[in-house]
Design an enzyme around this catalytic site. Structure first.
Site, PDB file in Angstrom:
ATOM      1  CD  GLU A   1      -3.261  -0.933   1.909  1.00  0.00           C
ATOM      2  OE1 GLU A   1      -3.405   0.119   2.549  1.00  0.00           O
ATOM      3  OE2 GLU A   1      -4.048  -1.875   1.969  1.00  0.00           O
TER       4      GLU A   1
HETATM    5  C1  LIG Z   1       2.955  -9.284   0.471  1.00  0.00           C
HETATM    6  C2  LIG Z   1       2.558  -8.303  -0.568  1.00  0.00           C
HETATM    7  C3  LIG Z   1       1.224  -8.134  -0.864  1.00  0.00           C
HETATM    8  C4  LIG Z   1       0.832  -7.258  -1.893  1.00  0.00           C
HETATM    9  N1  LIG Z   1      -0.492  -7.193  -2.261  1.00  0.00           N
HETATM   10  C5  LIG Z   1      -0.819  -6.509  -3.391  1.00  0.00           C
HETATM   11  C6  LIG Z   1      -2.137  -6.569  -3.926  1.00  0.00           C
HETATM   12  O1  LIG Z   1      -3.032  -7.213  -3.385  1.00  0.00           O
HETATM   13  N2  LIG Z   1      -2.387  -5.908  -5.082  1.00  0.00           N
HETATM   14  C7  LIG Z   1      -1.443  -5.187  -5.730  1.00  0.00           C
HETATM   15  O2  LIG Z   1      -1.723  -4.633  -6.785  1.00  0.00           O
HETATM   16  N3  LIG Z   1      -0.182  -5.085  -5.243  1.00  0.00           N
HETATM   17  C8  LIG Z   1       0.149  -5.734  -4.098  1.00  0.00           C
HETATM   18  N4  LIG Z   1       1.435  -5.664  -3.603  1.00  0.00           N
HETATM   19  C9  LIG Z   1       2.411  -4.829  -4.276  1.00  0.00           C
HETATM   20  C10 LIG Z   1       2.903  -3.641  -3.474  1.00  0.00           C
HETATM   21  O3  LIG Z   1       1.968  -2.629  -3.478  1.00  0.00           O
HETATM   22  C11 LIG Z   1       4.257  -3.243  -4.082  1.00  0.00           C
HETATM   23  O4  LIG Z   1       5.173  -4.216  -3.640  1.00  0.00           O
HETATM   24  C12 LIG Z   1       4.696  -1.888  -3.712  1.00  0.00           C
HETATM   25  O5  LIG Z   1       3.918  -0.958  -4.391  1.00  0.00           O
HETATM   26  C13 LIG Z   1       6.166  -1.622  -4.012  1.00  0.00           C
HETATM   27  O6  LIG Z   1       6.523  -2.057  -5.287  1.00  0.00           O
HETATM   28  P1  LIG Z   1       7.839  -2.981  -5.482  1.00  0.00           P
HETATM   29  O7  LIG Z   1       7.765  -4.064  -4.485  1.00  0.00           O
HETATM   30  O8  LIG Z   1       7.938  -3.336  -6.895  1.00  0.00           O
HETATM   31  O9  LIG Z   1       9.034  -2.048  -5.054  1.00  0.00           O
HETATM   32  P2  LIG Z   1       9.782  -0.977  -5.968  1.00  0.00           P
HETATM   33  O10 LIG Z   1       8.779  -0.102  -6.614  1.00  0.00           O
HETATM   34  O11 LIG Z   1      10.781  -1.651  -6.808  1.00  0.00           O
HETATM   35  O12 LIG Z   1      10.509  -0.107  -4.869  1.00  0.00           O
HETATM   36  C14 LIG Z   1      11.747  -0.484  -4.279  1.00  0.00           C
HETATM   37  C15 LIG Z   1      12.127   0.570  -3.244  1.00  0.00           C
HETATM   38  O13 LIG Z   1      12.284   1.839  -3.875  1.00  0.00           O
HETATM   39  C16 LIG Z   1      11.564   2.824  -3.166  1.00  0.00           C
HETATM   40  N5  LIG Z   1      11.185   3.869  -4.107  1.00  0.00           N
HETATM   41  C17 LIG Z   1      10.563   3.747  -5.300  1.00  0.00           C
HETATM   42  N6  LIG Z   1      10.413   4.958  -5.872  1.00  0.00           N
HETATM   43  C18 LIG Z   1      10.932   5.869  -5.016  1.00  0.00           C
HETATM   44  C19 LIG Z   1      11.072   7.284  -5.022  1.00  0.00           C
HETATM   45  N7  LIG Z   1      10.630   8.037  -6.017  1.00  0.00           N
HETATM   46  N8  LIG Z   1      11.672   7.870  -3.976  1.00  0.00           N
HETATM   47  C20 LIG Z   1      12.129   7.138  -2.940  1.00  0.00           C
HETATM   48  N9  LIG Z   1      12.026   5.800  -2.876  1.00  0.00           N
HETATM   49  C21 LIG Z   1      11.433   5.180  -3.894  1.00  0.00           C
HETATM   50  C22 LIG Z   1      10.382   2.082  -2.559  1.00  0.00           C
HETATM   51  O14 LIG Z   1       9.907   2.775  -1.418  1.00  0.00           O
HETATM   52  C23 LIG Z   1      11.044   0.761  -2.179  1.00  0.00           C
HETATM   53  O15 LIG Z   1      11.659   0.897  -0.941  1.00  0.00           O
HETATM   54  C24 LIG Z   1       1.817  -6.502  -2.566  1.00  0.00           C
HETATM   55  C25 LIG Z   1       3.171  -6.650  -2.235  1.00  0.00           C
HETATM   56  C26 LIG Z   1       3.541  -7.537  -1.256  1.00  0.00           C
HETATM   57  C27 LIG Z   1       4.999  -7.700  -0.956  1.00  0.00           C
END
Ligand SMILES: Cc1cc2nc3c(=O)[nH]c(=O)nc-3n(C[C@H](O)[C@H](O)[C@H](O)COP(=O)(O)OP(=O)(O)OC[C@H]3O[C@@H](n4cnc5c(N)ncnc54)[C@H](O)[C@@H]3O)c2cc1C
Length: 748
Positions: free
Chosen positions: A441
């Site tokens: 989220e």
């Molecule tokens: C257990 C679990 C359940 C989930 N459930 C759902 C679901 O039901 N439906 C759904 O659609 N998604 C779901 N998600 C997805 C979740 O919303 C994403 O994992 C999340 O949005 C982050 O994306 P990412 O993991 O690809 O990280 P990335 O986007 O690759 O980010 C990696 C890091 O970079 C940081 N970052 C990125 N951009 C910036 C910036 N501009 N400035 C500073 N820091 C930055 C982030 O904070 C993070 O620490 C789930 C994820 C998990 C792990």
């Protein structure tokens, strides 16, 4: 228009407008939509620099009605009994079929669906309380119950669905005939969700034997909670209309649609293992899946509005789900860690007597108090019909960060007891769940660096959004008129804020406004002081950096931290007031404000030290921190008093750990609770023996120091403690059984 206004416009406003136009980048479409989603609430009051504390205290507190209360003591309690987190983690990797059936039959998936659509129609606070209690039993259990009620097709259909969609889907979602999941994230689009390449193309196709206008979908999503068992997917994708069948442009934009998972081309079922949590989560794919246009959430007129709908739904959901899990972690850590520190002795003393342990206990207790105060305040706001997007971001971020702090502290205090896994370990699963809360989220680094202040500055500031929108206007005469109207109000406000910040900082806040709040009155004065300093800093940052501020994540994050602390502390102060200004709870409130004020001052000091325009940094120091950093966090006295609350049964402790599920009498948390009770009850007997320098119960009995009944009580207490400090071990054969179907091979 008077001559003075006209002259002011031409001579003063016009040059400022040109300057601002070149400094401020226009808002992108997605930014505009995010800003339009939800509303502002107490965040806007903090942004004025002069919050009306009476208004805060007058907000009706969040409460449960009789029906919601009965649900807590009935179905929620029963569900908790049905969940065995250890078995789920290491054996079944899922809730039991009975628990799934119970979740459906008792309408846990329809908590927020109104009664007329077959749901429970509960308040946001009830929703939060339910999730919080289940999470004290099992995070996976809570997530399973929570997701259909937070961001998912249910809420989206409720808020944006057509009447037909509501009638068709809501009753089926409410009683669990349909299991929903929401698919936004894909491999290429995580935090930058709008970058998804999942695509829908408008076309004609066959739907139940009829040729209809619809969408051909291709997608690959991952991390989707409940995805592997979902019967209906709320899918986010980019819609294109290359043949202009809808009559408009080719690139329509992000759209949300309902996709039954039994359609040809849909693949679901494979699972991820998120930090060993066993809620259903996995990838899913669609290949040339055809849906009719009527499956777009909100119908054909809502094509291309998906981002706005999502942001709007997140504005509420983010304030409930993860904060409820975090509040559960706070209360659970407070109960278990306090009890364990009391029953576990080393060096002939309960470990809770050592100051090093007390420091952690106080931090757990203080954070648990703060977390729950902020959660309740937010639920109260939501229950009044607000959708405060900035507050939801603050709460999601800071609740989960504090969850990490309390669970880490709890782990450290428990030592090996929390490290060795097995049914006796009630802490490890909470520990493993931390990264889930941090990441989902809106991942925390992003939320802190970009969203809290980034959005807050524009949305919650009294004038900035109107200024930005005026500047972006295409009609130049109108833009000048609109900008002129708001600019001078802003200038007046900025001058007042500067004076307030200066006077309140130089006077140490002693004359700053505060409501009559008994022993907490002085804290409100400091809050008024910091709020003025924050508003002043924000205005100066906009003035000197303009659109550049967006790229200055370090600065934006620190300003956001100050806003967040002010909000979280508002929650703690409001809690103290709503609970009747309990003197016993003062150490907890003291801990919260002392730690919060230190963190606010640290953020200010870092802002001043690193402000990109150096002379502005020096000026900020003069205005808001003339005496430098003076707050150093909770005093040792506060630490000792806050920790003591967890080491002794007392009303303050009961309030803090209310609604923590203890489990059956042979289960780990119930055993700990019993050992805690017995240890406290037998303390006077131990004290008597200690005074007489007799440590052995048999010798004490022979010497007539204690009665036979008292010796029995001591033995029972010792046995109960021995049960608690015991950890699990396993025969190699038992572990070998788990290697029979290695998951590594299954994944390859
Ligand atoms: C257990 C679990 C359940 C989930 N459930 C759902 C679901 O039901 N439906 C759904 O659609 N998604 C779901 N998600 C997805 C979740 O919303 C994403 O994992 C999340 O949005 C982050 O994306 P990412 O993991 O690809 O990280 P990335 O986007 O690759 O980010 C990696 C890091 O970079 C940081 N970052 C990125 N951009 C910036 C910036 N501009 N400035 C500073 N820091 C930055 C982030 O904070 C993070 O620490 C789930 C994820 C998990 C792990």
């Amino acid at each position: 228009m008077s001559f003075v206004t006209a002259a002011r416009r031409e001579v003063l406003t016009r040059p400022v407008l040109s300057l601002v136009q070149s400094a401020l980048p226009a808002l992108s479409a997605t930014e505009n939509e995010a800003i339009d989603a939800g509303n502002t609430w107490w965040d806007a009051a903090l942004f004025t620099g002069n919050p009306d504390w009476e208004a805060l205290l007058a907000f009706p507190p969040a409460t449960l009605n009789a029906e919601e209360q009965a649900f807590m003591t009935g179905p929620v309690e029963t569900l908790c009994e049905m969940i065995d987190d250890w078995r789920m983690t290491w054996e079944t990797h899922d809730l039991s079929p009975e628990a799934w059936a119970y979740l459906k039959s008792e309408k846990f998936f329809g908590i927020i669906i109104p009664k007329e659509h077959g749901g429970l129609g509960f308040s946001n606070f009830a929703h939060s309380e339910i999730v919080r209690k289940i999470a004290t039993r099992s995070v996976s259990g809570a997530v399973t119950a929570m997701v259909p009620n937070s961001l998912g097709p249910g809420e989206l259909i409720l808020r944006f669905g057509t009447e037909t969609q509501q009638e068709q889907w809501l009753p089926r979602l409410a009683d669990g005939r349909e299991i929903p999941a929401f698919g936004l994230t894909s491999p290429e689009a995580g935090s930058d969700a709008a970058a998804m390449i999942d695509e829908g193309v408008v076309c004609r196709g066959d739907w139940k034997g009829e040729d209809v206008l619809g969408i051909r979908l291709n997608w690959h999503k991952r991390y989707i909670t409940l995805g592997p068992v979902a019967t209906i997917l709320g899918l986010a994708f980019k819609l294109r209309d290359p043949e202009h069948l809808l009559g408009g442009q080719e690139e329509i934009g992000i759209t949300l649609a309902l996709v039954p998972t039994d359609l040809p081309g849909v693949t679901i079922g494979r699972r991820h293992i998120p930090s060993m949590q066993t809620f259903q989560n996995g990838p899913n794919e669609g290949k040339d899946v055809f849906i009719p246009l009527d499956n777009v959430i909100g119908g054909p007129e809502r094509v291309g509005q998906g981002w706005k709908m999502l942001m709007s739904a997140l504005a509420a959901g983010r304030g409930i789900s993860l904060p409820s899990l975090s509040a559960a972690a706070g209360a659970f850590a407070a109960h278990t860690t306090g009890a364990y520190a009391r029953v576990r002795s080393q060096f002939n003393l309960p470990i809770g007597k050592f100051e090093g342990i007390q420091e952690r206990l106080a931090r757990i207790a203080g954070n648990a108090y703060l977390l729950d105060g902020a959660r309740r305040l937010t639920c109260a706001g939501l229950d009044q019909g607000n959708h405060p997007a900035v507050i939801s971001s603050i709460l999601k971020l800071h609740a989960t960060e504090r969850m990490r702090v309390v669970i880490n502290d709890a782990m450290d205090v428990h030592g090996g007891k929390a490290v060795i896994d097995g049914p006796r370990n009630y802490m490890a699963s909470h520990y493993r769940a931390i990264p889930v809360g941090i990441t989902v989220e809106g991942a925390n680094i992003l939320t802190r660096s970009l969203m809290v202040f980034g959005q807050g500055a524009i949305r919650s500031h009294p004038y900035l959004l109107d200024e930005i929108r005026a500047v972006g206007g295409t009609d130049r005469t109108q833009a000048l008129a609109d900008f002129d109207k708001v600019l001078w109000k802003h200038v007046g406000h900025a001058l007042k804020t500067a004076i307030r910040a200066f006077v309140r900082s130089w006077s140490g806040g002693v004359f700053a406004p505060a409501p009559k709040a008994g022993k907490a009155t002085r804290y409100y004065r400091q809050m008024s002081r910091y709020a003025a300093a924050f508003a002043f800093c924000s205005d100066i940052a906009f003035l000197t950096l303009g659109g550049e501020l967006k790229r200055r994540e370090l600065l934006s994050a620190r300003l956001g931290d100050v806003l967040s602390e002010l909000y979280m502390l508002s929650g703690a102060l409001k809690r103290w007031e709503d609970e009747g200004r309990q003197d016993d709870d003062l150490p907890l409130l003291d801990w919260c404000v002392q730690s919060g004020f230190a963190s606010i001052e640290q953020s200010f000091a870092q802002i001043i030290e690193n402000f990109p325009v150096r002379p502005v940094g020096w000026m900020l120091r003069l205005f808001i921190m003339p005496y430098g950093r003076r707050r150093n966090g909770p005093t040792d006295r506060t630490v000792r008093r806050a920790a003591a609350i967890l080491l002794e049964p007392c009303p303050a402790r009961d309030r803090l750990v209310e609604n923590v599920y203890l489990g059956g009498e042979d289960e780990a948390v119930a055993r700990l609770t019993e050992a805690f009770r017995k240890t406290v009850t037998t303390q006077p007997i131990h004290d008597r023996m200690k005074q007489a320098h007799v440590l052995n119960a048999d010798e004490a009995l022979t010497a007539g120091l204690i009665s036979a009944e008292e010796r029995k009580q001591l033995r029972e207490a010792d046995a109960a403690v021995a049960e608690v400090i015991a950890v699990d071990d396993f025969a190699p054969e038992e572990l070998a059984r788990r290697a029979e179907a290695p998951l590594r091979e299954a994944a390859e």
